[in-house]
Design a protein around this motif. Structure first.
Motif, short mmCIF file in Angstrom:
data_model
loop_
_atom_site.label_atom_id
_atom_site.label_comp_id
_atom_site.label_asym_id
_atom_site.label_seq_id
_atom_site.Cartn_x
_atom_site.Cartn_y
_atom_site.Cartn_z
N GLU A 12 -3.47 12.67 8.33
CA GLU A 12 -4.04 11.45 7.78
C GLU A 12 -4.04 10.38 8.87
N GLY A 14 -3.88 6.69 9.35
CA GLY A 14 -3.59 5.52 8.52
C GLY A 14 -3.37 4.27 9.34
N ASN A 34 -4.40 -1.17 3.43
CA ASN A 34 -3.75 0.13 3.68
C ASN A 34 -4.84 1.18 3.65
N VAL A 36 -6.42 4.80 4.59
CA VAL A 36 -6.06 6.17 4.95
C VAL A 36 -7.33 7.01 5.01
N SER A 38 -8.38 10.65 5.20
CA SER A 38 -7.77 11.97 5.07
C SER A 38 -8.64 13.03 5.74
N SER A 138 -9.01 4.43 0.50
CA SER A 138 -8.76 5.72 1.07
C SER A 138 -10.08 6.46 0.99
N GLN A 336 0.77 6.62 -4.81
CA GLN A 336 -0.10 6.45 -3.62
C GLN A 336 0.67 6.29 -2.32
N ASN A 341 0.98 7.50 4.91
CA ASN A 341 0.23 6.25 4.93
C ASN A 341 0.89 5.33 5.95
#
Ligand code: KG4
Ligand code: ZN
Length: 369
Positions: A12, A14, A34, A36, A38, A138, A336, A341
């Motif tokens: 990930e 982040g 925040n 992320v 993936s 995300s 989450q 993260n």
């Protein structure tokens, strides 16, 4: 303190911007952004993470993720006080991508740089408040956002953290935020790794944890064969606090081979195997955690890491703590923040600041707490 944190230890990418205050006595974190990105879709065809693909994806994603994190937090780099970056443990090529990016950012922006241990990030993930997020984005994981309010007991020391991720399974005793040591760990596979490998054997795809958890909830067809699905509980009764999951994985492999030989479809037996496997892992994790908590008189149990998203584990730990050590509290991370993260990396940088000049910073793939 405004912290910009970077996480690239695994699959990930982040970046988070977090405002931290309260010091060690009453730390609190406002998550300004925040983000992320993936890589699950990239690695899924290979049934696991391919380090060089992870590196390539991090290189591609870091700049757009940074720009998005700044945009969503409505901040520019000038307003950031420090930059934090995961230096280990993790996959060396993936870690180096984040470390080099952070060094370059710290150099050009003339900001201090804080190296962070990824597992310490998982410990402090329980301090992150889902309701305190101004914005959470995300690229792939949006569906995992839940708003269920979690009752949060205050963290009282000594605390015991059970960290369960794709690469690690550790019991960490914390006398306070700064004084912590590993008192038990896996001797072979990590819990998440076992989930991933067993999912592959059962043809459930990658990542295995959520797939097995889902399969285990399916209605069982009660056949004589399904009733006979039993798997071992390795090291359940050993006196130490260590774990072992590779024997369990091998037991699933033998079972799958036997099914094939007996002409029984693996698909039909999947829910029974997934359920028994999940029970075995959760039983081992819970039993050792409770015993360590009793012996070290832990007042708070902390759960962290990707496998902390597992409902059976969350519920079983809660139930057993209430039954066996009712004076202790359980602190669970919001769903989450269970997976990797950068918000948790920012929180760890605030609580465990290691000062290193950016010129000396390097990735430490086998870093220990
Ligand atoms: O902490 P994490 O995101 O990455 C590492 O630092 O390794 O953990 C990823 C692991 C994977 O092995 C994944 O299968 C597992 O967490 N996982 C789960 C669940 N969700 C993710 N395992 C069991 N049940 C889940 N619901
Ligand atoms: Zn992790």
């Amino acid at each position: 303190m405004k912290i910009l944190a970077i996480e690239t230890s695994c699959d990930e990418t982040g970046i988070a911007i977090v405002e931290a205050k309260g010091g060690l006595k009453s730390p609190s974190f406002q998550i300004l952004s925040n983000v992320v990105a993936s890589q699950i879709k990239v690695h899924a065809p290979f049934g696991g993470i391919v380090p060089n693909l992870a590196k390539r994806e991090h290189e591609k994603n870091l700049m757009p993720v940074l720009l998005r994190a700044l945009r969503e937090a409505r901040k520019d780099l000038r307003s950031i006080d420090v930059i934090a970056v995961t230096v280990g443990p993790g996959l060396a090529p993936a870690l180096w991508t984040g470390v080099n990016f952070a060094k370059e950012l710290a150099r050009t922006e003339k900001k201090p740089l804080i190296p962070v241990n990824h597992m310490e990030g998982h410990i402090v993930s329980v301090l992150l408040d889902a309701s305190n997020i101004q914005c959470f984005t995300s690229t792939l994981n949006v569906g995992r956002l839940i708003s269920k309010q979690i009752k949060k007991p205050k963290i009282v020391f000594p605390a015991l953290a059970l960290l369960v991720s794709g690469g690690h399974t550790e019991l960490v005793l914390l006398k306070n935020w700064r004084n912590k040591k590993i008192i038990g760990e896996t001797l072979d596979d990590a819990a998440g790794e076992a989930f991933d490998k067993v999912a592959r054997m059962l043809e459930l795809g990658y990542p295995g944890g959520p797939a097995i958890a889902k399969e285990a909830e399916k209605k069982l067809r009660v056949t004589p064969y399904a009733l006979r699905v039993t798997l071992p509980r390795p090291m359940l009764h050993t006196k130490d606090y260590n774990f072992s999951f590779s024997g369990l994985k091998t037991a699933v492999l033998y079972l799958a081979e036997k099914l094939k030989k007996d002409g029984i479809s693996i698909k039909e037996m999947r829910p029974a195997i997934a359920r028994e496997f999940q029970n075995a892992v959760v039983e081992a994790l819970t039993a050792k955690t409770i015993r360590a908590a009793k012996e070290h008189r832990a007042k708070t149990i902390i759960l962290g890491g990707g496998v902390a998203a597992n409902n059976l584990l969350r519920e079983t730990l809660a139930k057993e703590i209430k039954k066996q050590i009712p004076a202790s509290g359980l602190r669970l991370p919001a769903i989450q923040f269970t997976g990797d993260n950068a918000a948790m990396i920012a929180a760890a940088a605030y609580l465990f600041p290691r000062k290193v000049s950016w010129t000396k910073l390097k990735a430490i793939d086998r870093m220990r707490i």
